[in-house]
Motif scaffolding. Structure first.
Motif, short mmCIF file in Angstrom:
data_model
loop_
_atom_site.label_atom_id
_atom_site.label_comp_id
_atom_site.label_asym_id
_atom_site.label_seq_id
_atom_site.Cartn_x
_atom_site.Cartn_y
_atom_site.Cartn_z
N LEU A 69 1.95 6.80 -6.97
CA LEU A 69 1.00 7.86 -7.33
C LEU A 69 1.64 9.24 -7.20
CD1 LEU A 69 -2.34 6.62 -5.70
CD2 LEU A 69 -1.83 6.83 -8.14
N VAL A 70 2.34 9.45 -6.10
CA VAL A 70 3.00 10.74 -5.88
C VAL A 70 4.08 10.97 -6.95
CG1 VAL A 70 4.47 12.05 -4.29
CG2 VAL A 70 2.48 10.81 -3.41
N ALA A 71 4.84 9.95 -7.26
CA ALA A 71 5.88 10.08 -8.29
C ALA A 71 5.25 10.44 -9.63
CB ALA A 71 6.67 8.78 -8.40
N LYS A 72 4.14 9.82 -9.95
CA LYS A 72 3.45 10.11 -11.21
C LYS A 72 2.97 11.56 -11.23
CE LYS A 72 -0.15 8.45 -14.26
NZ LYS A 72 -1.22 7.47 -14.48
N GLU A 73 2.36 12.00 -10.11
CA GLU A 73 1.88 13.38 -10.01
C GLU A 73 3.03 14.38 -10.16
OE1 GLU A 73 -0.15 13.75 -6.28
OE2 GLU A 73 -1.70 12.30 -6.84
N MET A 74 4.20 14.02 -9.64
CA MET A 74 5.35 14.91 -9.66
C MET A 74 6.20 14.76 -10.92
SD MET A 74 4.98 16.53 -6.79
CE MET A 74 6.53 17.36 -6.60
N GLY A 75 5.87 13.77 -11.74
CA GLY A 75 6.65 13.53 -12.96
C GLY A 75 8.02 12.94 -12.68
N CYS A 76 8.11 12.14 -11.62
CA CYS A 76 9.39 11.54 -11.22
C CYS A 76 9.47 10.08 -11.64
CB CYS A 76 9.55 11.60 -9.71
SG CYS A 76 9.61 13.25 -9.03
N SER A 77 10.66 9.65 -11.93
CA SER A 77 10.92 8.24 -12.16
C SER A 77 10.92 7.53 -10.82
CB SER A 77 12.28 8.05 -12.82
OG SER A 77 12.32 8.72 -14.05
N ILE A 78 10.64 6.23 -10.86
CA ILE A 78 10.60 5.47 -9.62
C ILE A 78 11.08 4.05 -9.88
CG2 ILE A 78 8.19 4.80 -9.93
CD1 ILE A 78 7.93 5.08 -6.83
N VAL A 79 11.74 3.50 -8.89
CA VAL A 79 12.12 2.09 -8.90
C VAL A 79 11.12 1.37 -7.99
CG1 VAL A 79 13.92 0.42 -8.35
CG2 VAL A 79 14.55 2.67 -9.24
N ASP A 80 10.32 0.50 -8.56
CA ASP A 80 9.30 -0.22 -7.80
C ASP A 80 9.97 -1.43 -7.14
OD1 ASP A 80 7.14 -1.58 -6.78
OD2 ASP A 80 6.03 -1.67 -8.67
N LEU A 133 0.83 -1.21 0.00
CA LEU A 133 0.00 0.00 0.00
C LEU A 133 0.86 1.26 0.00
CD1 LEU A 133 -2.80 -1.06 2.52
CD2 LEU A 133 -3.01 -0.80 0.03
N TYR A 134 1.92 1.26 0.81
CA TYR A 134 2.84 2.39 0.86
C TYR A 134 3.48 2.60 -0.52
CZ TYR A 134 6.73 5.32 2.34
OH TYR A 134 7.64 6.34 2.48
N GLY A 135 3.93 1.50 -1.13
CA GLY A 135 4.54 1.59 -2.45
C GLY A 135 3.59 2.11 -3.51
N GLU A 136 2.33 1.69 -3.44
CA GLU A 136 1.34 2.18 -4.39
C GLU A 136 1.16 3.70 -4.25
OE1 GLU A 136 -0.02 0.49 -6.87
OE2 GLU A 136 1.10 -1.28 -6.22
N ARG A 137 1.16 4.17 -3.02
CA ARG A 137 1.01 5.62 -2.77
C ARG A 137 2.23 6.38 -3.29
NH1 ARG A 137 -2.46 9.43 -2.92
NH2 ARG A 137 -2.31 10.93 -1.25
N VAL A 138 3.41 5.81 -3.07
CA VAL A 138 4.64 6.43 -3.56
C VAL A 138 4.60 6.53 -5.08
CG1 VAL A 138 7.14 6.13 -3.80
CG2 VAL A 138 6.06 5.78 -1.58
#
Length: 112
Positions: free
Chosen positions: A31-42, A24-29
């Protein structure tokens, strides 16, 4: 789960952490990364958190800290994101590459 087992053996109690909470925490992260236009390592997905618990546990030493396999999976995932989204920061494969950082010469810390 390995972390629960470790906590029971070492502290005679369960940890409030769970794979479900981590997911759940990762899913929220994400979403925030997408909103901010950031890349993310899942990392949760990379380590197999969406699959069988026994497979996921092989990526962890004690249910929390990464094993050698987990470190390699996370490194590979990070390098994939760098190569895809920040190619100018990826190591050059050949001297003829127009983007990236040469592995010989200046150290990473010297470039920052």
């Amino acid at each position: 789960h390995a972390w629960d087992k470790y906590c029971r053996e070492e502290f005679d109690d369960l940890s409030p952490r769970s794979n479900e909470q981590s997911k759940l925490y990762g899913e929220r992260v994400k979403l925030v990364a997408k909103e901010m236009g950031c890349s993310i390592v899942d990392s949760f997905s990379l380590l197999g958190g969406n699959g069988d618990v026994s497979a996921y546990e092989k990526s962890l030493e004690d249910g929390l800290h990464l094993s050698a396999k987990g470190n390699q999976l996370l490194y590979d995932g990070l390098m994939d994101v760098i190569k895809r989204d920040l190619p100018e920061l990826a190591p050059k494969v050949t001297e003829d590459d127009l983007t990236g950082i040469a592995l010989e010469g200046a150290l990473w810390k010297e470039l920052c």
